[in-house]
Design an enzyme around this catalytic site. Structure first.
Site, PDB file in Angstrom:
ATOM      1  N   GLU A 170       0.828  -1.226   0.000  1.00 13.61           N
ATOM      2  CA  GLU A 170       0.000   0.000   0.000  1.00 13.61           C
ATOM      3  C   GLU A 170       0.856   1.266   0.000  1.00 13.61           C
ATOM      4  O   GLU A 170       0.592   2.201   0.756  1.00 13.61           O
ATOM      5  CB  GLU A 170      -0.972  -0.030   1.200  1.00 13.61           C
ATOM      6  CG  GLU A 170      -1.873  -1.254   1.168  1.00 13.61           C
ATOM      7  CD  GLU A 170      -2.686  -1.465   2.450  1.00 13.61           C
ATOM      8  OE1 GLU A 170      -2.684  -0.584   3.316  1.00 13.61           O
ATOM      9  OE2 GLU A 170      -3.329  -2.531   2.562  1.00 13.61           O
ATOM     10  N   GLU A 286      -5.343 -11.147  -1.029  1.00 14.77           N
ATOM     11  CA  GLU A 286      -6.137 -10.980   0.207  1.00 14.77           C
ATOM     12  C   GLU A 286      -7.635 -10.996  -0.085  1.00 14.77           C
ATOM     13  O   GLU A 286      -8.393 -10.177   0.441  1.00 14.77           O
ATOM     14  CB  GLU A 286      -5.776  -9.646   0.900  1.00 14.77           C
ATOM     15  CG  GLU A 286      -4.307  -9.447   1.166  1.00 14.77           C
ATOM     16  CD  GLU A 286      -3.961  -8.142   1.876  1.00 14.77           C
ATOM     17  OE1 GLU A 286      -4.872  -7.478   2.415  1.00 14.77           O
ATOM     18  OE2 GLU A 286      -2.771  -7.790   1.877  1.00 14.77           O
TER      19      GLU A 286
HETATM   20  O1  9MR Z   1      -6.628  -8.505   8.672  1.00 17.58           O
HETATM   21  C1  9MR Z   1      -5.739  -7.629   9.303  1.00 17.58           C
HETATM   22  C2  9MR Z   1      -6.300  -7.177  10.636  1.00 17.58           C
HETATM   23  O2  9MR Z   1      -6.379  -8.268  11.531  1.00 17.58           O
HETATM   24  C3  9MR Z   1      -5.463  -6.054  11.212  1.00 17.58           C
HETATM   25  O3  9MR Z   1      -6.080  -5.550  12.375  1.00 17.58           O
HETATM   26  C4  9MR Z   1      -5.302  -4.963  10.173  1.00 17.58           C
HETATM   27  C5  9MR Z   1      -4.464  -3.839  10.711  1.00 17.58           C
HETATM   28  O4  9MR Z   1      -4.380  -2.802   9.848  1.00 17.58           O
HETATM   29  O5  9MR Z   1      -4.705  -5.480   9.008  1.00 17.58           O
HETATM   30  C6  9MR Z   1      -5.497  -6.434   8.396  1.00 17.58           C
HETATM   31  O6  9MR Z   1      -4.884  -6.887   7.203  1.00 17.58           O
HETATM   32  C7  9MR Z   1      -4.690  -5.905   6.190  1.00 17.58           C
HETATM   33  C8  9MR Z   1      -3.481  -6.330   5.395  1.00 17.58           C
HETATM   34  O7  9MR Z   1      -2.375  -6.506   6.233  1.00 17.58           O
HETATM   35  C9  9MR Z   1      -3.149  -5.320   4.305  1.00 17.58           C
HETATM   36  N1  9MR Z   1      -4.289  -5.091   3.471  1.00 17.58           N
HETATM   37  C10 9MR Z   1      -5.527  -4.768   4.138  1.00 17.58           C
HETATM   38  C11 9MR Z   1      -5.851  -5.823   5.184  1.00 17.58           C
HETATM   39  C12 9MR Z   1      -7.183  -5.533   5.848  1.00 17.58           C
HETATM   40  O8  9MR Z   1      -7.118  -4.356   6.568  1.00 17.58           O
END
Ligand code: 9MR
Length: 388
Positions: A170, A286
């Site tokens: 990102e 994802e």
């Molecule tokens: O699924 C993840 C969640 O448990 C965390 O709290 C969060 C923190 O920002 O990140 C989520 O995963 C993210 C991923 O690492 C990057 N792309 C977006 C995902 C969903 O937010």
């Protein structure tokens, strides 16, 4: 005088034959072996799920798995640590690393003949407080030193055990007011400290990771990066620039966080093809498909069907582009999905909270099966005869 030996041999052959017959009985008479997403995957396409090792895998006992662990092992041949390799989890204090969750993910994968997608090294989110505090006064060189040490430590520790790394996550932010996207040189503390030449820093992160694990495929990764749009145009230009500089960037990941509130951009395959034409791999990293739910918390039949179409459309693009290495869902069951904690939406994964398989799961299974040479589309029992 050779008689006893011959007899022994004949007896042995007979015993072997009996064993063979006995072994073949269950296959001939019993239920066919269970079809799972991983068993139906064509070519070397990896089918993955995110998993939070710290929450789900620390207690893993191979002989006595939880139901969640059993399904994770049966259905997927790739797993991504949902949080365990992020900065805040793995590097909570300066000089202090906590590998417990990440190690649990890697150990589970190895026990179950799965591969691991590493996630992630350079991101604006989930950085530990010490990074946020220190970054207030970082020079670019100081930011580089901290990042280099981190990248070499993490990637080096798991060298040879991770097939793909989401190196830069990102790194573009939507900036619709200014008509496009730009590198996240404000929210990302590392890019901020090196805002004069963020691309040089990004290139070096890939170089450090490559030196630490020359086998791993190194990815850029982002959301809203499925179709051809302003953001993927920016990634396309960045990828060209990095490649021209000799940076070891190997792939572009489309996260695939969709919502039924929005349309679906069907240019995903064309987008994958243009990155593949640069010599890069692509991946769906994802995938989930969330939706607003009614007062009863339930989706409508139409939403359920549409969700299956969207999950499947992303898989189809991946199947159709040979450079697509992996298709990963961001958790496979609603109980563990990140979605309800963040959006007033839900039902985002391929299984219910009780691990009931949704039509989305079946759609993926069928597409994988249909894409596998020698496998024929499943025909409901009886239909064959009726059709003839
Ligand atoms: O699924 C993840 C969640 O448990 C965390 O709290 C969060 C923190 O920002 O990140 C989520 O995963 C993210 C991923 O690492 C990057 N792309 C977006 C995902 C969903 O937010």
């Amino acid at each position: 005088m050779s008689h006893p030996a011959t007899l022994r041999r004949v007896t042995a052959i007979a015993a072997t034959a009996i064993t063979a017959v006995a072994l073949s009985v269950p296959a001939a008479q019993g239920a066919p072996p269970e079809e799972t997403l991983r068993s139906e995957a064509p070519r070397d396409l990896k089918i993955g799920s995110a998993v939070w090792g710290q929450n789900e895998l620390l207690d893993y006992d191979r002989k006595n798995p939880t139901e969640f662990q059993r399904i994770l092992a049966a259905e997927f041949n790739s797993i991504t640590p949902e949080n365990d390799m992020k900065w805040a989890e793995i590097h909570p204090e300066p000089g202090v690393y906590d590998f417990s969750g990440a190690d649990a993910v890697v150990a589970f994968a190895q026990a179950n003949n799965q591969e691991v997608r590493g996630h992630t090294l350079l991101w604006h989110s989930q950085n530990p407080q010490w990074v946020i505090d220190a970054s207030a006064s970082w020079t670019c060189q100081e930011a580089r030193d901290v990042l280099e040490e981190h990248v070499r430590t993490i990637v080096g520790r798991y060298a040879g055990e991770i097939y793909e790394w989401d190196v830069a996550n990102e790194i573009f932010q939507d900036d619709w007011d200014n008509g496009g996207v730009r590198l996240r040189t404000e929210a990302n503390p590392f890019l901020k400290a090196c805002a004069e030449d963020p691309v040089a820093l990004i290139g070096d992160v890939f170089r450090w990771a490559h030196e630490a694990d020359p086998e791993a495929l190194l990815f850029l990764n982002d959301y809203n990066a499925e179709g051809i749009n302003t953001k993927t145009d920016a990634y396309y230009a960045l990828a060209q620039e990095l490649l021209a500089d000799g940076v070891p960037v190997h792939g572009m990941g489309a996260q695939g966080h969709l919502s039924l509130q929005y349309g679906f951009d069907t240019s995903i395959q064309a987008n994958f093809e243009r990155f593949a034409a640069l010599g890069l791999k692509v991946a769906v990293t994802e995938a989930d498909v969330r939706m607003p739910l009614g007062d009863d918390g339930e989706p409508t039949a139409e939403q359920i069907a549409l969700q299956a179409e969207r999950f499947d459309a992303m898989l189809q693009a991946c199947i159709n582009v040979a450079a697509c290495t992996s298709y990963t869902v961001w958790g496979f069951d609603d109980a563990r999905s990140w979605v309800p904690g963040v959006f007033p939406e839900g039902y985002a994964t391929i299984m219910t909270e009780e691990f009931e398989k949704k039509p989305s799961y079946s759609a993926l299974l069928e597409s994988l099966r249909d894409a596998t040479p020698g496998k024929s589309p499943r025909t409901p029992p009886g239909l064959n005869t009726l059709n003839r």
